[in-house]
Design a protein around this motif. Structure first.
Motif, PDB file in Angstrom:
ATOM      1  N   VAL A 256       0.852  -1.191   0.000  1.00 17.53           N
ATOM      2  CA  VAL A 256       0.000   0.000   0.000  1.00 17.53           C
ATOM      3  C   VAL A 256       0.883   1.234   0.000  1.00 17.53           C
ATOM      4  CG1 VAL A 256      -1.918  -1.106   1.222  1.00 17.53           C
ATOM      5  CG2 VAL A 256      -0.136   0.043   2.529  1.00 17.53           C
ATOM      6  N   PHE A 257       0.327   2.308  -0.539  1.00 15.86           N
ATOM      7  CA  PHE A 257       0.971   3.618  -0.424  1.00 15.86           C
ATOM      8  C   PHE A 257      -0.130   4.609  -0.079  1.00 15.86           C
ATOM      9  CE2 PHE A 257       2.809   7.638  -1.422  1.00 15.86           C
ATOM     10  CZ  PHE A 257       4.164   7.485  -1.194  1.00 15.86           C
ATOM     11  N   ASN A 258      -0.003   5.241   1.087  1.00 15.01           N
ATOM     12  CA  ASN A 258      -1.020   6.157   1.581  1.00 15.01           C
ATOM     13  C   ASN A 258      -0.499   7.584   1.637  1.00 15.01           C
ATOM     14  OD1 ASN A 258      -3.328   4.399   2.310  1.00 15.01           O
ATOM     15  ND2 ASN A 258      -1.861   3.459   3.715  1.00 15.01           N
ATOM     16  N   VAL A 259      -1.329   8.503   1.180  1.00 21.57           N
ATOM     17  CA  VAL A 259      -1.081   9.941   1.310  1.00 21.57           C
ATOM     18  C   VAL A 259      -2.195  10.513   2.169  1.00 21.57           C
ATOM     19  CG1 VAL A 259      -1.061  12.156   0.095  1.00 21.57           C
ATOM     20  CG2 VAL A 259       0.134  10.183  -0.887  1.00 21.57           C
ATOM     21  N   VAL A 260      -1.849  11.271   3.199  1.00 21.36           N
ATOM     22  CA  VAL A 260      -2.835  11.886   4.086  1.00 21.36           C
ATOM     23  C   VAL A 260      -2.638  13.395   4.073  1.00 21.36           C
ATOM     24  CG1 VAL A 260      -3.699  12.052   6.445  1.00 21.36           C
ATOM     25  CG2 VAL A 260      -2.925   9.841   5.559  1.00 21.36           C
ATOM     26  N   ALA A 261      -3.737  14.141   3.910  1.00 22.20           N
ATOM     27  CA  ALA A 261      -3.693  15.600   3.924  1.00 22.20           C
ATOM     28  C   ALA A 261      -4.202  16.120   5.256  1.00 22.20           C
ATOM     29  CB  ALA A 261      -4.549  16.161   2.787  1.00 22.20           C
ATOM     30  N   ASN A 272       7.452   9.881   5.037  1.00 25.24           N
ATOM     31  CA  ASN A 272       7.440   8.686   5.884  1.00 25.24           C
ATOM     32  C   ASN A 272       7.161   7.431   5.048  1.00 25.24           C
ATOM     33  OD1 ASN A 272       7.114  10.673   8.187  1.00 25.24           O
ATOM     34  ND2 ASN A 272       5.141  10.883   7.159  1.00 25.24           N
ATOM     35  N   LYS A 273       7.844   6.341   5.383  1.00 24.96           N
ATOM     36  CA  LYS A 273       7.797   5.140   4.565  1.00 24.96           C
ATOM     37  C   LYS A 273       6.373   4.616   4.391  1.00 24.96           C
ATOM     38  CE  LYS A 273       9.603   1.556   2.450  1.00 24.96           C
ATOM     39  NZ  LYS A 273      10.266   1.642   1.157  1.00 24.96           N
ATOM     40  N   GLY A 274       5.868   4.694   3.146  1.00 20.91           N
ATOM     41  CA  GLY A 274       4.556   4.152   2.825  1.00 20.91           C
ATOM     42  C   GLY A 274       3.390   4.973   3.317  1.00 20.91           C
ATOM     43  N   LEU A 275       3.649   6.044   4.095  1.00 17.26           N
ATOM     44  CA  LEU A 275       2.573   6.868   4.666  1.00 17.26           C
ATOM     45  C   LEU A 275       3.029   8.319   4.619  1.00 17.26           C
ATOM     46  CD1 LEU A 275      -0.102   7.355   6.115  1.00 17.26           C
ATOM     47  CD2 LEU A 275       1.014   6.705   8.263  1.00 17.26           C
ATOM     48  N   ASN A 276       2.841   8.957   3.474  1.00 13.75           N
ATOM     49  CA  ASN A 276       3.250  10.349   3.310  1.00 13.75           C
ATOM     50  C   ASN A 276       2.192  11.266   3.903  1.00 13.75           C
ATOM     51  OD1 ASN A 276       4.983  10.325   0.070  1.00 13.75           O
ATOM     52  ND2 ASN A 276       5.396   9.236   1.960  1.00 13.75           N
ATOM     53  N   ILE A 277       2.612  12.147   4.809  1.00 18.53           N
ATOM     54  CA  ILE A 277       1.699  13.123   5.399  1.00 18.53           C
ATOM     55  C   ILE A 277       1.967  14.469   4.742  1.00 18.53           C
ATOM     56  CG2 ILE A 277       0.933  14.240   7.524  1.00 18.53           C
ATOM     57  CD1 ILE A 277       1.778  11.752   9.046  1.00 18.53           C
ATOM     58  N   PHE A 278       0.887  15.090   4.262  1.00 14.85           N
ATOM     59  CA  PHE A 278       0.986  16.304   3.460  1.00 14.85           C
ATOM     60  C   PHE A 278       0.254  17.464   4.109  1.00 14.85           C
ATOM     61  CE2 PHE A 278       2.629  13.754   0.153  1.00 14.85           C
ATOM     62  CZ  PHE A 278       2.955  14.542  -0.941  1.00 14.85           C
ATOM     63  N   ASN A 279       0.803  18.624   3.940  1.00 14.57           N
ATOM     64  CA  ASN A 279       0.037  19.852   4.103  1.00 14.57           C
ATOM     65  C   ASN A 279      -1.089  19.820   3.066  1.00 14.57           C
ATOM     66  OD1 ASN A 279      -0.835  22.587   3.881  1.00 14.57           O
ATOM     67  ND2 ASN A 279       1.168  23.322   4.564  1.00 14.57           N
TER      68      ASN A 279
END
Length: 884
Positions: A256-261, A272-279
């Motif tokens: 999985v690859f997750n992006v969270v805004a 972050n590995k596999g869990l990118n946290i975004f503005n």
């Protein structure tokens, strides 16, 4: 003024950790004001460390609840702890397990580092040193561990629980209303790449199949009700993954690859590995709420963070002095991606504009530092344009010097040799040296020497001998801590243009360091003679901006016009017209300040008219770049010292008006031509057409303000997308009167509940170059939609004012400096990282004319006199105020 200084960390003091952590098991129980973190650390002595050394774990504002070693509480006197650290005086000298239970308060964490809450969502930010705000740890990038994380929370509050790696297990806790999820990341990583997210979020997702046939679920998670604005980010992610496979052979490695805004974030995003946290500014987009620039930024930053999976995560940096190893390399990769997705010349121009506006200014002032610094007091202050943008240019230069094939071989070797390692710049360059067979010791100096080199180029044509001789000199000015500079290795990609406009063959002396069209300039002075030059040549040097230098070439206006018309290199065509404008502007500023007659109408206006007529339809994005007048910052950088922002502003406005008047019929024709029908297209071609039409609107308003205001007001009310609406508002913002205020009021009525769109409204008002703007900014700070505690709001209003409105920030009475000083003092208590970055707006204060310089110094000294300043802010102040 304070005289104490934060502690200094030096590259020369690096030594390996005395202990290693092979595996980390985390159990995190989340409550709004209370998170309990249970960490079990499988540790062992490091053979490369000091045998028998005490174990010192980092902490930051932690509350310790329990501590055991191999299941037993250590005796009194064997250990000690404070909120800032935990020390075990005599650890076991064989593998052992620590169990540490800490408590943190996510809701009270206004620093937005470690574990915090953003609009009801739990999230983390651990780079650079945020993990120590979650549990006691060896919080350094060369300690790599395998992580398993159990997250527990109230299901109603946080139905979505995300961690690094792959989901192993999830379930309900019977009778409690709580649930859990267990995530396992099989790839060893440093603590700064740890992440978790828990909250109520909407999700858009799709399957992705890697080049080897593996199935991956990619997803973007956003605040409820905003899923319709997440589609472009998801599409950009899929394109990034495919491009990295096709261009660099890099395949994604998890299921999985997750992006969270999230809406509260200090930076743009985190890899972050596999869990990118975004503005959320760099995720959410729709035609009604996002401009073409927003779409391009989302595409680039999504790509940047994904590309870190290999250049930053699979291969990380040994210590924070190697930060450019992951950031500069990844910026290079995202620049290449954007160039392939859009117009390569236009993208290159935009990247160089950014470099010059931010990094060149940094290199010329008190905050100058090498791409690899040798010391720091607060590592967060070294996430700079020098590390990112100049770091990217060094990678690009490697490619130019080595050639495409050798560069790719060197990068492949780097990926294979250092996968799973914490690497250094030396490791990186060794791979390219081995793959190419070239000695890169001299090139490595770019990483160690601060400052922007100035290359002086003078050419002489011998008509009888049919030779052209190029004499080159390079000089890098002194920077803080580096008074003596050595010559750099500078690749000059070049061509010669004959008087007829044709490209002349490059035939240099046999001993000349010329590789195809690249001249390698690696001495303080060099002379190269070119043969069979049968007509007077005009040199086209630094094509594609082949090195991050300033260049002084003896070109006449006629030479610049020839390059503008005939050069095969699009970047140098753009540079030629910029040079013409800058020479005109610098002369006009000098005349203004000396009370001499003004320069008058630009002699090159006719060439611009021909250019607009011949190329406006073929490449509108490039035409829009070429016709954009240099910014006030560009002009200040050209002048260099004794800067008077008011004189610069007046000269720039005069040139805009003169150019626009000469081009007015063509500009009107562009505006009156019908736009293609159809749905909004964020792609490069459609964005280019909008860019040219909106530049035409801006210039019409400069030549004919009433006509411009009427056209802008009509566009504002009729626009079918945010790009056109924002452009209309920006044009109206420069035209005082009822139309401007009506448009601002209409914007607030329509978008008052959308913070990201309101940020544009805050920013456009902060940049109005009028004396009343200072009071306007003060009033906007009391607006219901504004809060200093949110970094996006603070940047939208106050950074826009301090960085993009020089006449008002650097007012002659000092009131602009005073306002930002007040803000920095308040921000320092809330979020020191944002405060210290806002302080960098003063970085060019020494270049101002004496009156303004005195006011800037007074503002800086007032900040410095405040007791209890954060290390972040004190560090910047110390460097800003250092003698120089």
């Amino acid at each position: 003024m304070r005289t104490d200084t934060p502690p200094i960390v030096r590259l020369s003091d690096y030594r390996p950790s005395d202990y290693l952590i092979d595996a980390v098991s985390l159990d995190i129980s989340l409550h709004a004001d209370d998170a309990i973190v249970t960490a079990e650390l499988d540790m062992r002595p490091n053979p490369a460390g000091s045998a028998g050394a005490p174990l010192r774990l980092d902490g930051d504002e932690l509350e310790l609840r329990e501590f055991t070693v191999d299941g037993a509480a250590p005796p009194a006197g064997a250990w000690e702890s404070s909120p800032q650290g935990l020390t075990l005086h005599a650890p076991p000298q064989q593998p052992f397990r620590l169990r540490i239970i800490t408590r943190v308060n996510p809701a009270a964490n206004t620093k937005l580092m470690g574990l915090y809450r953003s609009s009801g969502v739990y999230c983390t930010q651990c780079e650079a040193e945020g993990f120590r705000r979650i549990t006691y740890f060896l919080d350094r990038p060369d300690v790599l561990s395998v992580y398993t994380t159990r997250i527990e929370a109230d299901r109603n509050e946080a139905p979505l629980l995300l961690g690094n790696g792959n989901l192993q297990e999830s379930g309900e806790l019977s009778g409690t209303g709580r649930h859990y999820a267990i995530w396992h990341d099989p790839f060893p990583k440093p603590a700064y790449l740890f992440a978790l997210v828990a909250g109520r979020l909407d999700t858009v997702s799709e399957p992705f199949t890697t080049m080897s046939g593996r199935a991956v679920e990619i997803a973007v998670h956003v605040e409820p009700g905003k899923a319709d604005r997440a589609g472009y980010a998801l599409d950009a992610l899929a394109r990034s993954m495919r491009w990295d496979e096709e261009t660099f052979g890099r395949e994604y490695d998890l299921d999985v690859f997750n992006v969270v805004a999230v809406s509260d974030f200090n930076m743009g995003a985190m890899e972050n590995k596999g869990l990118n946290i975004f503005n959320d500014k760099y995720v959410l987009a729709s035609p009604e709420t996002a401009t073409d620039a927003d779409y391009a930024n989302i595409e680039a930053i999504i790509a940047h963070e994904y590309f870190h999976n290999w250049t930053g995560n699979r291969i990380t940096c040994r210590d924070w002095f190697q930060l450019c190893l992951k950031e500069g390399l990844t910026v290079f990769r995202d620049h290449e991606f954007s160039a392939d997705q859009r117009s390569r010349p236009v993208r290159r121009i935009a990247d160089v504009r950014t470099l010059r506006a931010a990094q060149f200014v940094e290199d010329a002032g008190p905050l100058a530092h090498p791409v690899r610094p040798t010391q720091y007091s607060e590592i967060n202050n070294f996430y700079t344009a020098t590390v990112y943008e100049k770091g990217s240019e060094l990678v690009r230069m490697l490619g130019i010097l080595l050639g495409q094939d050798a560069f790719r071989s060197g990068l492949d070797l780097y990926f294979s040799r250092h996968d799973g390692h914490a690497a250094t710049i030396e490791d990186f360059l060794a791979c390219f040296a081995e793959a190419s067979g070239k000695n890169l010791d001299h090139f490595a100096q770019w990483y160690a020497q601060a400052g922007t080199p100035l290359v002086t180029a003078r050419g002489v044509w011998d008509e009888e001998a049919e030779t052209w001789t190029l004499r080159l000199k390079q000089m890098t000015p002194p920077t803080p801590g580096q008074t003596q500079k050595r010559a750099q290795v500078i690749p000059i990609q070049m061509g010669l243009i004959g008087a007829s406009g044709r490209e002349l063959p490059l035939q240099a002396d046999n001993n000349a360091p010329l590789q195809d069209d690249v001249l390698v300039f690696d001495q303080e002075e060099m002379t190269v003679t070119f043969r069979n030059v049968t007509e007077r040549p005009t040199p086209s040097l630094f094509r594609g901006f082949s090195a991050p230098v300033r260049c002084d070439i003896d070109l006449s206006d006629a030479d610049e016009l020839l390059l503008f018309r005939a050069d095969s290199d699009a970047f140098n065509r753009w540079q030629a017209v910029q040079n013409l404008m800058l020479k005109h502007l610098a002369a006009d500023v000098a005349a203004l300040r000396a009370g001499r007659p003004r320069v008058g109408a630009p002699a090159f206006a006719g060439a611009l008219e021909d250019f607009l007529a011949s190329e406006g339809a073929r490449d509108p994005a490039f035409v829009a770049q070429a016709l954009s007048v240099p910014t006030e910052g560009d002009i200040a950088r050209e002048i260099g010292s004794d800067i008077d922002p008011d004189a610069i502003h007046t000269a720039r406005q005069t040139l805009r008006q003169a150019m626009a008047t000469a081009l007015l019929p063509a500009l009107r024709a562009i505006r009156d031509a019908a736009e293609p029908d159809g749905a909004f297209d964020p792609g490069a071609q459609a964005a280019g057409r909008r860019a040219l039409r909106n530049l035409a609107l801006d210039l019409i308003a400069a030549a004919a303000p009433e006509e411009g205001a009427e056209r802008a007001a009509a566009q504002f009310h009729d626009a079918g997308n945010m790009t056109d609406r924002m452009a209309a508002l920006a044009t109206l913002s420069l035209l005082p009167g009822a139309r401007r205020e009506e448009a601002l009021a209409a914007w607030e009525r329509e978008f008052g509940d959308d913070p990201l769109v309101m940020d544009k409204w805050f920013g456009v008002q902060a940049m109005i170059p009028e004396n009343g703007t200072l009071d306007r900014v003060r009033q906007l700070m009391s607006h219901p939609g504004f809060t200093l505690s949110n970094p996006n709001r603070a940047r939208a209003l106050l950074s826009a004012f301090s960085l993009s409105n020089p006449t008002q920030f650097a007012r002659a009475d000092g009131a602009g400096f005073s306002l930002i000083a007040d803000v920095i003092l308040e921000l320092d208590r809330i979020n020191p990282q944002v405060a210290s970055r806002m302080l960098t707006a003063f970085r060019a204060w020494r270049t101002l004319e004496p009156g303004r310089r005195g006011h800037a110094l007074a503002a800086l000294q007032r900040i410095a006199s405040r007791p209890g300043l954060s290390v972040d802010t004190q560090d910047i102040l110390n460097r800003m105020l250092a003698a120089g």
